[in-house]
Write a protein that holds these residues in place. Structure first.
Motif, PDB file in Angstrom:
ATOM      1  N   GLY A 148       0.820  -1.210   0.000  1.00  0.00           N
ATOM      2  CA  GLY A 148       0.000   0.000   0.000  1.00  0.00           C
ATOM      3  C   GLY A 148       0.853   1.259   0.000  1.00  0.00           C
ATOM      4  N   LEU A 149       1.921   1.254   0.805  1.00  0.00           N
ATOM      5  CA  LEU A 149       2.819   2.407   0.833  1.00  0.00           C
ATOM      6  C   LEU A 149       3.523   2.583  -0.511  1.00  0.00           C
ATOM      7  CD1 LEU A 149       4.404   1.938   4.384  1.00  0.00           C
ATOM      8  CD2 LEU A 149       2.618   3.555   3.703  1.00  0.00           C
ATOM      9  N   MET A 150       3.892   1.471  -1.145  1.00  0.00           N
ATOM     10  CA  MET A 150       4.523   1.556  -2.457  1.00  0.00           C
ATOM     11  C   MET A 150       3.541   2.045  -3.516  1.00  0.00           C
ATOM     12  SD  MET A 150       6.470  -1.374  -4.741  1.00  0.00           S
ATOM     13  CE  MET A 150       4.922  -2.132  -5.250  1.00  0.00           C
ATOM     14  N   THR A 151       2.280   1.639  -3.397  1.00  0.00           N
ATOM     15  CA  THR A 151       1.272   2.036  -4.382  1.00  0.00           C
ATOM     16  C   THR A 151       1.020   3.539  -4.354  1.00  0.00           C
ATOM     17  OG1 THR A 151       0.185  -0.131  -4.264  1.00  0.00           O
ATOM     18  CG2 THR A 151      -1.108   1.701  -5.150  1.00  0.00           C
ATOM     19  N   VAL A 152       0.854   4.107  -3.154  1.00  0.00           N
ATOM     20  CA  VAL A 152       0.539   5.535  -3.059  1.00  0.00           C
ATOM     21  C   VAL A 152       1.727   6.414  -3.430  1.00  0.00           C
ATOM     22  CG1 VAL A 152      -1.174   5.115  -1.258  1.00  0.00           C
ATOM     23  CG2 VAL A 152       1.138   5.737  -0.601  1.00  0.00           C
ATOM     24  N   SER A 153       2.920   5.848  -3.389  1.00  0.00           N
ATOM     25  CA  SER A 153       4.114   6.650  -3.689  1.00  0.00           C
ATOM     26  C   SER A 153       4.681   6.295  -5.055  1.00  0.00           C
ATOM     27  CB  SER A 153       5.158   6.446  -2.588  1.00  0.00           C
ATOM     28  OG  SER A 153       5.408   5.068  -2.371  1.00  0.00           O
ATOM     29  N   PHE A 154       5.359   5.180  -5.152  1.00  0.00           N
ATOM     30  CA  PHE A 154       6.035   4.776  -6.389  1.00  0.00           C
ATOM     31  C   PHE A 154       5.062   4.654  -7.564  1.00  0.00           C
ATOM     32  CE2 PHE A 154       7.366   1.296  -9.217  1.00  0.00           C
ATOM     33  CZ  PHE A 154       8.568   1.797  -9.671  1.00  0.00           C
ATOM     34  N   GLN A 155       3.992   3.897  -7.384  1.00  0.00           N
ATOM     35  CA  GLN A 155       3.098   3.613  -8.506  1.00  0.00           C
ATOM     36  C   GLN A 155       2.273   4.829  -8.905  1.00  0.00           C
ATOM     37  OE1 GLN A 155       1.245  -0.155  -7.997  1.00  0.00           O
ATOM     38  NE2 GLN A 155       0.145  -0.104  -9.936  1.00  0.00           N
ATOM     39  N   ASN A 156       1.681   5.507  -7.926  1.00  0.00           N
ATOM     40  CA  ASN A 156       0.838   6.666  -8.259  1.00  0.00           C
ATOM     41  C   ASN A 156       1.644   7.799  -8.898  1.00  0.00           C
ATOM     42  OD1 ASN A 156      -1.542   5.537  -7.493  1.00  0.00           O
ATOM     43  ND2 ASN A 156      -1.858   6.793  -5.685  1.00  0.00           N
ATOM     44  N   LEU A 157       2.803   8.108  -8.326  1.00  0.00           N
ATOM     45  CA  LEU A 157       3.614   9.195  -8.884  1.00  0.00           C
ATOM     46  C   LEU A 157       4.162   8.816 -10.250  1.00  0.00           C
ATOM     47  CD1 LEU A 157       5.585  10.444  -5.745  1.00  0.00           C
ATOM     48  CD2 LEU A 157       3.481  11.361  -6.734  1.00  0.00           C
ATOM     49  N   GLY A 158       4.570   7.556 -10.393  1.00  0.00           N
ATOM     50  CA  GLY A 158       5.110   7.117 -11.675  1.00  0.00           C
ATOM     51  C   GLY A 158       4.088   7.151 -12.793  1.00  0.00           C
ATOM     52  N   ILE A 159       2.799   7.099 -12.444  1.00  0.00           N
ATOM     53  CA  ILE A 159       1.733   7.141 -13.453  1.00  0.00           C
ATOM     54  C   ILE A 159       1.213   8.548 -13.672  1.00  0.00           C
ATOM     55  CG2 ILE A 159      -0.635   6.400 -13.931  1.00  0.00           C
ATOM     56  CD1 ILE A 159       0.037   3.739 -12.567  1.00  0.00           C
ATOM     57  N   TRP A 160       1.019   9.303 -12.578  1.00  0.00           N
ATOM     58  CA  TRP A 160       0.353  10.605 -12.701  1.00  0.00           C
ATOM     59  C   TRP A 160       1.276  11.727 -13.153  1.00  0.00           C
ATOM     60  CZ3 TRP A 160      -4.476  11.870 -13.245  1.00  0.00           C
ATOM     61  CH2 TRP A 160      -5.455  10.963 -12.840  1.00  0.00           C
ATOM     62  N   ILE A 161       2.547  11.683 -12.797  1.00  0.00           N
ATOM     63  CA  ILE A 161       3.452  12.740 -13.243  1.00  0.00           C
ATOM     64  C   ILE A 161       3.582  12.762 -14.762  1.00  0.00           C
ATOM     65  CG2 ILE A 161       5.857  13.519 -13.209  1.00  0.00           C
ATOM     66  CD1 ILE A 161       5.989  12.813 -10.274  1.00  0.00           C
ATOM     67  N   PRO A 162       3.711  11.603 -15.454  1.00  0.00           N
ATOM     68  CA  PRO A 162       3.725  11.655 -16.926  1.00  0.00           C
ATOM     69  C   PRO A 162       2.437  12.231 -17.522  1.00  0.00           C
ATOM     70  CG  PRO A 162       4.603   9.567 -16.178  1.00  0.00           C
ATOM     71  CD  PRO A 162       4.049  10.255 -14.972  1.00  0.00           C
ATOM     72  N   ILE A 163       1.303  11.977 -16.869  1.00  0.00           N
ATOM     73  CA  ILE A 163       0.045  12.557 -17.350  1.00  0.00           C
ATOM     74  C   ILE A 163       0.099  14.075 -17.251  1.00  0.00           C
ATOM     75  CG2 ILE A 163      -2.430  12.742 -16.884  1.00  0.00           C
ATOM     76  CD1 ILE A 163      -2.393   9.830 -16.003  1.00  0.00           C
TER      77      ILE A 163
END
Length: 281
Positions: free
Chosen positions: A83-98
C-alpha cells in the motif's frame, strides 16, 4: 453635492502578502489531495485494492505458516508495504507523466511558484494518503482477521521508521521512473509491471523463504523486500525472525538498505526528472 468613489490605483492598492515556504507547501499539498479525491478511480484502486486482496487471500489461505503465526498475519504486513509503495512509487510514476503530457508541469515551471513547491505537494499527498490507507488496513485486519497490533512503544517506533524510510525511497523512485514514460498513456505500462513483479518476488503474496533462492537475491536489491521484512518484525512474534533468510529480522540492514535507496532515488530524481516532454524541447 455628490462624491464619486474611484477605484484604488495599483500604486495605492494593498500589496498581497507573499506566502511563506510552509504555507506555500501546505497549499500545494491541499490542492494535490483535492485533485486525488476527485479521481474516483484512483481513490478506489489506491484505498480499496489492498483491502480486497487481504479479504481474498485470508479466505483462501487460513492455515499457519509457523507455530502461532497464521498466513493472514504474514500477508497483512506485505500488503501494508505494498500500500505504501502504491501511493508513492506507482501513483507518482503514473500521474506525473500525465501532468507532463498535458503541459501542467510546463506551466508550473513558467510561474513564479518555486519548483520545490510542486514536489512538496506530492510529498504531502503521499504522506496523507499513505497514513489513511495504512490505518484502514490495520482497522480491517484487526476487526476481521484478529491481527494483533503492536503492544510496545518500541514496536510502534520500528513501524514508524520502516514506513517513513520505505515511503521516502518509493516516493523518490516514483518521481525518477516517471521520466521513462514517453507519454501519458505509457506511464501505467512502465510502472505497473515493475510494481507487480516486485510484489511477487518480495514476499507479499508468498512466504519469502519459499521462493527460489535466485528470486530472493533479486528481491533483496530493491526496497519492497526490506519494507516487508521490517514490518514483519512489528506484527509477527520475535521468534519468527529465525525463519527469515538471515536468521533474524536484521533491522539494522533494513534501515541501511532503505536509507541507501533514499539516496539513490534522490540522485536519480536530480539526474532524470523532466518538466516537459521531448516534443516540447
Amino acid at each position: 453635492m455628490s462624491t464619486t468613489m474611484t477605484p484604488a490605483t495599483p500604486a495605492t492598492a494593498m500589496p498581497r502578502r507573499r506566502l511563506g515556504p510552509v504555507a506555500l507547501g501546505l497549499r500545494q499539498g491541499r490542492l494535490e489531495i483535492t485533485q486525488f479525491l476527485r479521481s474516483r478511480e484512483s481513490v478506489v484502486f489506491t484505498l480499496g485494492f489492498p483491502v480486497i486482496m487481504i479479504m481474498i487471500f485470508a479466505s483462501i489461505f487460513d492455515g499457519e505458516i509457523a507455530p502461532g503465526v497464521r498466513f493472514t498475519q504474514y500477508f497483512v504486513t506485505g500488503m501494508i508495504a505494498t500500500g505504501l509503495m502504491t501511493v508513492s512509487f506507482q501513483n507518482l510514476g503514473i500521474w506525473i507523466p500525465i501532468e507532463r503530457d498535458r503541459g501542467v508541469l510546463k506551466r508550473y515551471r513558467g510561474t513564479p511558484m518555486p519548483k520545490w513547491a510542486y514536489f512538496a505537494g506530492k510529498v504531502i499527498l503521499v504522506v496523507v494518503i499513505g497514513v489513511a490507507e495504512t490505518a484502514l488496513l490495520l482497522a480491517v485486519s484487526a476487526a476481521l482477521f484478529d491481527l494483533e497490533l503492536p503492544g510496545t512503544a518500541a514496536k510502534w517506533l520500528t513501524f514508524g521508521w520502516v514506513s517513513a524510510l520505505g515511503i521516502t525511497a518509493c516516493t523518490l523512485c516514483g518521481i525518477a521512473i516517471s521520466s521513462l514514460a514517453r507519454s501519458s498513456r505509457s506511464g501505467s505500462a512502465v510502472v505497473t509491471p515493475v510494481a507487480l513483479v516486485l510484489q511477487f518476488i518480495s514476499g507479499v503474496f508468498f512466504v519469502f523463504t519459499q521462493l527460489p533462492s535466485w528470486m530472493q537475491q533479486v528481491a533483496a536489491l530493491f526496497p519492497l523486500k526490506w519494507m516487508c521484512q521490517g514490518l514483519r518484525s512489528v506484527f509477527l512474534p520475535d521468534a519468527f525472525g529465525a525463519q527469515e533468510p538471515g536468521g533474524s529480522f536484521e533491522l539494522g540492514r533494513v534501515a541501511l538498505v532503505l536509507a541507501a535507496w533514499c539516496v539513490i532515488g534522490l540522485l536519480l530524481c536530480l539526474g532524470t526528472f523532466r518538466w516537459t516532454t521531448k516534443r516540447d524541447g
